[in-house]
Scaffold this active site. Structure first.
Site, PDB file in Angstrom:
ATOM      1  N   ASP A 107       0.858  -1.176   0.000  1.00 11.94           N
ATOM      2  CA  ASP A 107       0.000   0.000   0.000  1.00 11.94           C
ATOM      3  C   ASP A 107       0.902   1.236   0.000  1.00 11.94           C
ATOM      4  O   ASP A 107       2.097   1.138   0.298  1.00 11.94           O
ATOM      5  CB  ASP A 107      -0.890  -0.044   1.247  1.00 11.94           C
ATOM      6  CG  ASP A 107      -1.772   1.175   1.382  1.00 11.94           C
ATOM      7  OD1 ASP A 107      -2.322   1.620   0.355  1.00 11.94           O
ATOM      8  OD2 ASP A 107      -1.902   1.690   2.501  1.00 11.94           O
ATOM      9  N   ARG A 153      34.543 -38.764   4.582  1.00 12.32           N
ATOM     10  CA  ARG A 153      34.013 -38.455   3.247  1.00 12.32           C
ATOM     11  C   ARG A 153      33.291 -37.114   3.254  1.00 12.32           C
ATOM     12  O   ARG A 153      33.434 -36.310   2.321  1.00 12.32           O
ATOM     13  CB  ARG A 153      33.059 -39.555   2.790  1.00 12.32           C
ATOM     14  CG  ARG A 153      32.571 -39.375   1.357  1.00 12.32           C
ATOM     15  CD  ARG A 153      31.158 -39.865   1.181  1.00 12.32           C
ATOM     16  NE  ARG A 153      30.200 -39.031   1.875  1.00 12.32           N
ATOM     17  CZ  ARG A 153      29.639 -37.925   1.360  1.00 12.32           C
ATOM     18  NH1 ARG A 153      29.957 -37.518   0.153  1.00 12.32           N
ATOM     19  NH2 ARG A 153      28.760 -37.222   2.061  1.00 12.32           N
ATOM     20  N   TRP A 185      34.227 -33.811   1.064  1.00 11.09           N
ATOM     21  CA  TRP A 185      33.222 -33.242   0.154  1.00 11.09           C
ATOM     22  C   TRP A 185      33.005 -31.755   0.456  1.00 11.09           C
ATOM     23  O   TRP A 185      32.882 -30.935  -0.456  1.00 11.09           O
ATOM     24  CB  TRP A 185      31.925 -34.025   0.278  1.00 11.09           C
ATOM     25  CG  TRP A 185      30.785 -33.446  -0.500  1.00 11.09           C
ATOM     26  CD1 TRP A 185      29.635 -32.908  -0.007  1.00 11.09           C
ATOM     27  CD2 TRP A 185      30.667 -33.348  -1.929  1.00 11.09           C
ATOM     28  NE1 TRP A 185      28.823 -32.472  -1.017  1.00 11.09           N
ATOM     29  CE2 TRP A 185      29.428 -32.732  -2.214  1.00 11.09           C
ATOM     30  CE3 TRP A 185      31.497 -33.716  -2.987  1.00 11.09           C
ATOM     31  CZ2 TRP A 185      28.995 -32.470  -3.517  1.00 11.09           C
ATOM     32  CZ3 TRP A 185      31.068 -33.458  -4.285  1.00 11.09           C
ATOM     33  CH2 TRP A 185      29.838 -32.848  -4.540  1.00 11.09           C
ATOM     34  N   ASP A 189      -4.706   6.230  -4.667  1.00  6.17           N
ATOM     35  CA  ASP A 189      -4.412   7.590  -5.133  1.00  6.17           C
ATOM     36  C   ASP A 189      -4.475   7.689  -6.657  1.00  6.17           C
ATOM     37  O   ASP A 189      -4.401   6.697  -7.373  1.00  6.17           O
ATOM     38  CB  ASP A 189      -3.016   8.007  -4.665  1.00  6.17           C
ATOM     39  CG  ASP A 189      -3.052   8.674  -3.297  1.00  6.17           C
ATOM     40  OD1 ASP A 189      -4.166   8.921  -2.811  1.00  6.17           O
ATOM     41  OD2 ASP A 189      -1.986   8.923  -2.735  1.00  6.17           O
ATOM     42  N   ASP A 210      -6.369  -2.863   3.354  1.00  2.09           N
ATOM     43  CA  ASP A 210      -5.278  -3.749   2.941  1.00  2.09           C
ATOM     44  C   ASP A 210      -5.460  -5.180   3.447  1.00  2.09           C
ATOM     45  O   ASP A 210      -4.654  -6.053   3.104  1.00  2.09           O
ATOM     46  CB  ASP A 210      -3.938  -3.208   3.453  1.00  2.09           C
ATOM     47  CG  ASP A 210      -3.672  -1.791   2.981  1.00  2.09           C
ATOM     48  OD1 ASP A 210      -3.884  -1.525   1.781  1.00  2.09           O
ATOM     49  OD2 ASP A 210      -3.279  -0.946   3.802  1.00  2.09           O
ATOM     50  N   ARG A 220      -5.622   4.040  -8.065  1.00  2.04           N
ATOM     51  CA  ARG A 220      -7.085   4.133  -8.002  1.00  2.04           C
ATOM     52  C   ARG A 220      -7.713   2.738  -7.952  1.00  2.04           C
ATOM     53  O   ARG A 220      -8.667   2.432  -8.668  1.00  2.04           O
ATOM     54  CB  ARG A 220      -7.631   4.943  -9.184  1.00  2.04           C
ATOM     55  CG  ARG A 220      -7.209   6.402  -9.148  1.00  2.04           C
ATOM     56  CD  ARG A 220      -7.666   7.155 -10.368  1.00  2.04           C
ATOM     57  NE  ARG A 220      -9.112   7.350 -10.378  1.00  2.04           N
ATOM     58  CZ  ARG A 220      -9.749   8.354  -9.774  1.00  2.04           C
ATOM     59  NH1 ARG A 220      -9.060   9.243  -9.105  1.00  2.04           N
ATOM     60  NH2 ARG A 220     -11.045   8.463  -9.843  1.00  2.04           N
ATOM     61  N   THR A 274      -0.355   4.866   1.064  1.00  2.12           N
ATOM     62  CA  THR A 274      -0.689   5.804   2.121  1.00  2.12           C
ATOM     63  C   THR A 274      -0.569   5.143   3.484  1.00  2.12           C
ATOM     64  O   THR A 274      -1.241   4.166   3.770  1.00  2.12           O
ATOM     65  CB  THR A 274      -2.118   6.337   1.932  1.00  2.12           C
ATOM     66  OG1 THR A 274      -2.238   6.845   0.612  1.00  2.12           O
ATOM     67  CG2 THR A 274      -2.422   7.421   2.933  1.00  2.12           C
TER      68      THR A 274
END
Length: 1249
Positions: A512, A1168, A1172, A785, A906, A876, A514
């Site tokens: 968002d 091993r 590795w 907005d 939101d 908008r 604002t």
């Protein structure tokens, strides 16, 4: 004559079922968040219910809610939304309404469809009923008969009734829990289980109990916040006076009194207010993110009722549409009885006050409830809180199914082995009482027996350990002082600890604007007057060389001196006078403090007028219908307001024509530089300097306005006034005629200067967005907005940069949207191939175009174009559209999505994303309460993702694989032993020792790895955000790594068992003729296996802390304490346990072979792994290996600092962009403010109600 008063004809009696959108079908439910489908043009159907205001034929006045964003969300009416008419059995209702209702109801009863029952027990009434609802004014008994739902709301996941079924469903969708439930069931079969009946069931119940407690605690917080909301107070009319009631007790039809700054408890129709003509101002930032104050106005017929006694005498009813989620649409009719006469009045969105909005700058309003609780438009735009599971959890479930398959294969192999052995040696196994006829049954039971024997192959304690680790990690996030906001005493909170590792894999952030990126505050920062630049704090690098240096910058305090000493003092005075007079702000005086508060429909206007008062002493303090009162340096002045030429998005400017106290007529005009410069006269000496200053302001991300004026001769004004009056009274194209009239007078103006306003960003927002983009996180901003404001903020917060090519989509129809998206997608593909992706794109799409882009046939094209862009801005947009955009990306992408916001608008977006983050900000805590995580500032998202997210993902990945490894390594030795013991089901290890393996001997190392391990320090993770891409690419948790760990476990278990068998082939001989035996060899192999597992854990640990030392060394010591203790104490207990260990301690600890085996074999196993690891670091180096070396050796970072160079380059590019396309970067509402300010006389006492 209006449509609602005309007699009904046959054409009016339409079948409302035909008024549906064929795209949706009959099953569409507005409550559900799904992608909207719309026809090519969005408009109301030609056949409307006769009471609808939308069907009114007469000349319609411009609505004062036209400035509200996303009106395009008005969906075409489906069959569920089509509305019959009529209030039911009201005696004074025209008969055709009830007959139409009966017709609709009868047809509606024939159409039924099966739906899952809604477990939300608070919903008692179907909101999809076709007939309108009737709400009686001041008749609560009749309203109660209709059984409208109450105003209590619940946003929690569970309630008392639904907790158990939902919880069990979610838990048993996990593979591990299903497996252990299956094992628990077959353990109850007599003579099948080689272990106790409850060895699996009890741990499973404990795991479920712990998880249930965690879920209850998390959901309790939501219930608590809901209770606080439901317990808010509101004044409700009872009889002829208002009494306090809780929000939860408010009912449809109640008349409420809402006072300034209070939130509306339900959806209300305004009846009257303290302002003239029933006006009121509301802020809808909780709904659409806009901080512009919006104007609502009551019907003139009810605006006169301003006392409780008068309101209580209103007789009539409201015929209202059924509840729906269209925020910006409403149709209804208020029918009033007045002296025996019945009259209908239309209700439109201008009369509707939505739950979640706030009353501002208005003392009080009276309003009647039309929708309550979960039927309010805000709640219908919110989805139920979903049950989320992390990506790591999904992969873990899949891996558990792989292990289950291995377990089944092992069990079947052992059963086949037993079957073959028993058939081959049948004559020699008479002591077992085998029956050839029951071999099939025996084979099946043996499979179950071996499944129980090997069931710990899948660790039940893994789930509990994961939950504990996640809760501790959530606690560490809450205690991190770097993401604690001391100003509001607000720590960061992980409300859903189960999603904590998702923070390390996010690829998209939907934000968002604002309140999330910005602070909801406008500040008057800089201005240019008469060719000189002024600022709140002058730039020390731009010290002026004289009193008239256009390249320097002066402070506002120096302007005070210039106002009296400069040669352009008159220009400064005119500029400040224009700030004070050229606006539509309404001043309100607080009775308690005498402080003046400005009511402004645009936050920019409010900031400018306030700046003129507080900074320069040009104080506007009172408004009358035709004049304003001001104080200029303590001197009272009254200006007559002759005309106001309104702002609109076409004109991009507004003007006022005033008569000064000395009788002069002046025009002050403000607007975008592009439109002001075109209307200047010839002798304007400050244009070049002002343009230079505008470019400076814009390059700083400030919102700019130009101011100009002219003095109008009396004769010219009289002539123009006649033109204006004629345009104002025309019945056709009035707005166009007024614009033409304004063009006549707005000419030959003199440029005074320009203003620069900062829409204040939250601290650290630009750096945070820039860092997230460096981490390959794509940021999308979804805001209510307008387009220009959104783009301006995009540049301010570094979401948009100068090297980006902007794609702006603001077309008006479905076909235009299709053509635009297809064209731009083709261009983007060519652009990408030609530039190699080095010149990024950015997409800006407006809400109406987005509505079409989200339709089924265009959504894939829109998605393909959007993902080719580095940044996307949707402006908008409504709350529902925000959620739909998130769902669209989730539909076509396997990426992890994060949504962040701070308002109720939101919530849908936050819940639709994989991870929801709420900001505890200005707009309240609803988003934070509905989110999975809450933070106080947007900038905290940087550390939450790059540090805590990366750590959590890597820690849990390593911990889970280590857990799988250690169990497979141990229980495969048991499998190898089964091959050599005739597939009898005999265990190699003592049963209680095996039970303690996960819960005592190896519980600490995985927890320490999951809680404290760090593959890189926080400082380096923040400094090198590219490291975050490891999580996005699933570097640490993928199927290749899983099978690597499993094969490593197979290798280790083979070495441990077969070397053990070879070493102890002849057993161990002791004095007195004793031999070591089966339990001696098993205990030796168990000790070596435990040592190998702990060595492996130590090898993969990246950060050694005191807790790691305690965990690994302590776990081995616990085994050497445990064994003697149970060997000597166990047999003394009355339950007959640990008898296998009788006399074993001297035989073990006194034998050299045992110690050689325990030391050498684990070393051989781990050799091993060590080689590795060395090979990978030296020859297959990954990015995090370099960072670990920088951290270990504390190497200096010699990267060249390019920041200042980049800033200079970007500034040049920004100025070039501004020169190419000038526009207006300010927020202004297209409302009919001219009429509104004529209603006010702020010098008069307002009614108290």
């Amino acid at each position: 004559m209006s449509n609602w008063n005309q007699p009904t004809t046959e054409n009016n009696n339409v079948d409302l079922h035909t008024m549906r959108n064929p795209r949706h079908g009959d099953g569409y439910d507005e409550d559900e968040l799904q992608l909207l489908s719309h026809p090519p043009s969005i408009r109301r159907p030609s056949i409307m219910p006769h009471y609808s205001f939308s069907s009114y034929d007469g000349p319609q006045q411009p609505h004062m809610y036209d400035n509200e964003s996303t009106e395009m969300l008005a969906k075409p009416y489906t069959d569920k939304e089509s509305r019959g008419v009529g209030p039911g059995d009201t005696s004074y209702l025209p008969t055709h309404r009830s007959s139409l209702k009966r017709k609709v109801s009868k047809k509606g009863r024939r159409r039924k469809s099966f739906r899952m029952p809604d477990l939300r027990f608070w919903q008692r009434k179907n909101t999809g009923d076709l007939s309108p609802r009737t709400i009686y004014v001041n008749e609560p008994e009749r309203n109660q008969q209709q059984k409208f739902i109450g105003n209590r709301v619940s946003t929690a996941k569970y309630n008392i009734i639904t907790f158990l079924p939902i919880f069990l469903y979610v838990e048993f969708s996990k593979a591990a829990n299903i497996f252990f439930l299956f094992i628990s069931c077959i353990q109850q079969i007599p003579d099948v289980s080689p272990t106790s009946r409850y060895t699996t069931l009890v741990p499973l119940v404990i795991v479920l109990f712990i998880t249930a407690v965690k879920e209850i605690i998390e959901d309790y917080g939501v219930h608590k916040s809901d209770s606080e909301l439901n317990a808010r107070n509101c004044k409700v009319l009872e009889g002829s006076q208002f009494v306090e009631k809780r929000w939860r007790d408010i009912k449809v039809g109640d008349i409420c009194r809402i006072e300034s700054t209070e939130f509306f408890p339900a959806d209300l129709i305004i009846l009257s207010s303290s302002e003239p003509e029933g006006l009121c101002y509301i802020e809808t930032s909780n709904l659409d993110g806009e901080v512009n104050l919006k104007i609502k106005q009551a019907l003139p017929e009810t605006a006169k009722f301003i006392t409780p006694a008068e309101v209580s005498q209103i007789q009539g009813y409201i015929t209202s549409e059924q509840p729906n989620n269209r925020l910006y649409n409403y149709d209804g009719t208020l029918t009033l009885q007045n002296g025996g006469k019945v009259q209908d009045y239309p209700l439109d969105p201008n009369k509707l006050l939505l739950r979640g909005a706030q009353l501002r700058n208005t003392s009080w309003v009276y309003a009647i409830v039309v929708f309550s609780g979960h039927e309010t438009k805000l709640m219908l735009n919110s989805s139920k809180k979903p049950t989320k599971a992390s990506n790591v959890t999904h992969i873990t479930n899949r891996n558990i199914w792989y292990l289950f398959t291995m377990l089944v294969v092992m069990s079947v192999m052992c059963s086949i082995g037993y079957l073959v052995l028993s058939m081959r040696n049948f004559d020699q196994l008479g002591y077992l009482a085998l029956s050839a006829a029951e071999r099939g049954r025996e084979f099946g039971f043996n499979i179950l027996t071996f499944m129980i024997l090997f069931n710990s192959f899948i660790p039940i304690s893994l789930m509990v350990t994961m939950e504990i680790v996640k809760v501790v990690q959530a606690t560490l996030i809450g205690s991190d002082l770097d993401i604690y906001y001391d100003k509001t005493d607000m720590p960061s909170i992980a409300r859903s600890s189960g999603l904590i590792e998702e923070l390390g894999q996010v690829e998209y952030v939907f934000s968002d604007k604002t309140g999330t990126l910005t602070c909801n505050q406008m500040e008057f920062r800089e201005c240019s007057i008469a060719g000189l630049s002024y600022a709140t704090k002058a730039d020390p690098d731009r010290q002026p060389k004289s009193d008239n240096d256009s390249s320097g910058q002066y402070s506002f305090r120096q302007m005070e001196t210039h106002l009296t000493t400069s040669m352009h003092a008159n220009v400064i005075h005119e500029f400040l006078s224009s700030l004070m007079t050229c606006h539509t702000v309404i001043p309100e005086t607080k009775e308690e403090t005498g402080e003046i508060i400005y009511q402004a429909s645009s936050p920019d206007e409010g900031a400018l007028v306030q700046g003129a008062r507080e900074v320069f002493g040009y104080n506007f303090y009172a408004r009358r219908p035709h004049s304003i009162n001001c104080k200029v340096k303590d001197q009272d002045c009254e200006y007559q307001i002759l005309n106001v030429c309104e702002f609109n998005s076409t004109r991009k400017r507004m003007s006022v024509i005033i008569r000064e106290p000395n009788g002069k007529v002046k025009l002050y005009c403000k607007g975008a530089d592009s439109v002001i410069l075109e209307r200047l006269g010839k002798n304007n000496t400050f244009v070049d300097a002002t343009l230079h200053h505008l470019e400076e302001f814009a390059s700083e991300g400030l919102r700019t306005l130009c101011y100009a004026m002219r003095e109008i001769p009396e004769e010219e004004y009289v002539r123009w006034s006649q033109i204006y009056d004629k345009a104002a009274t025309t019945l056709t194209n009035r707005a166009e005629e007024l614009d033409k009239a304004a063009e006549v007078i707005e000419k030959d103006m003199f440029l005074l200067g320009a203003t620069a306003i900062e829409d204040k960003l939250q601290d650290g927002v630009p750096d945070t967005i820039h860092t997230l983009q460096e981490a390959n996180i794509k940021v999308w901003v979804l805001t209510g907005d307008r387009q220009e404001t959104a783009i301006n903020i995009g540049y301010s917060c570094k979401l948009l940069t100068e090297e980006m090519d902007l794609i702006i989509c603001n077309v008006e129809s479905h076909e235009e949207t299709r053509d635009f998206l297809e064209k731009k997608l083709a261009e983007a593909q060519v652009h990408e191939s030609s530039t190699g992706g080095h010149e990024p794109l950015a997409l800006v799409i407006e809400g109406k175009s987005l509505t079409f882009a989200l339709e089924k046939d265009l959504e894939k094209i829109f998605y393909q174009l959007a993902i080719k862009c580095k940044a996307v801005i949707c402006c908008r947009v409504s709350p529902l559209q925000k959620a739909l955009v998130v769902k669209l990306v989730k539909k076509f992408s396997k990426s992890i999505l994060l949504a962040i916001g701070d308002g109720a608008n939101d919530v849908s977006m936050i819940q639709a994303a994989h991870v929801g983050v709420g900001i505890s900000g200005v707009e309240g805590l609803q988003a934070a309460r509905s989110a999975d995580f809450s933070i106080a500032q947007f900038r905290f998202l940087r550390k939450l993702l790059l540090v805590h997210g990366s750590w959590a993902y890597q820690r849990l990945s390593k911990m889970i694989f280590f857990y799988f490894y250690k169990n497979v390594a141990l229980y495969l030795t048991q499998f190898w032993y089964t091959i050599f013991n005739g597939f009898s089901g005999q265990t190699l290890y003592e049963s209680w020792t095996m039970s303690c393996f996960n819960v005592i001997f190896t519980i600490l190392p995985p927890m320490v790895i999951g809680i404290f391990d760090q593959f890189a320090a926080a400082r380096l993770l923040d400094k090198y955000p590219q490291m975050y891409m490891l999580g996005q690419n699933n570097e640490f948790f993928n199927q290749k790594r899983f099978w690597g760990w499993i094969l490593n476990a197979v290798y280790h278990s083979s070495l441990l068992y077969f070397i053990g068998m070879a070493a102890f082939m002849n057993d161990a001989d002791f004095v007195n003729g004793w031999t070591g035996g089966h339990w001696w060899a098993g205990t030796a192999i168990f000790t070596a296996t435990l040592a190998t597992i702990l060595y492996k854990g130590a090898l993969i640990t990246d950060m050694w802390t005191k807790y790691a030392v305690i965990a690994f060394v302590g776990s081995f010591l616990i085994w050497f304490i445990f064994l003697p203790f149970v060997a000597y104490v166990g047999p003394m207990l009355p339950w007959g346990i640990f008898l296998e260990y009788v006399g074993i301690i001297p035989a073990l600890y006194g034998n050299l072979n045992y110690w050689l085996f325990v030391i050498l074999v684990p070393f051989i196993c781990i050799l091993r792994d060590y080689l590795w690891k060395y090979y990978k670091r030296m020859y297959r180096t990954r990015s995090y290996h370099y960072i670990q070396e920088i951290q270990k050796l504390n190497l200096p970072d010699y990267r060249p600092r390019m920041d200042r160079f980049r800033q200079a380059v970007n500034k040049v590019r920004k100025i070039q962009r501004l020169k190419q396309s000038r526009g207006y970067a300010f927020s202004q509402s297209d409302t009919d403010q001219g009429k509104i300010i004529r209603m006010y006389d702020t010098t008069q006492q307002k009614p108290t109600g």
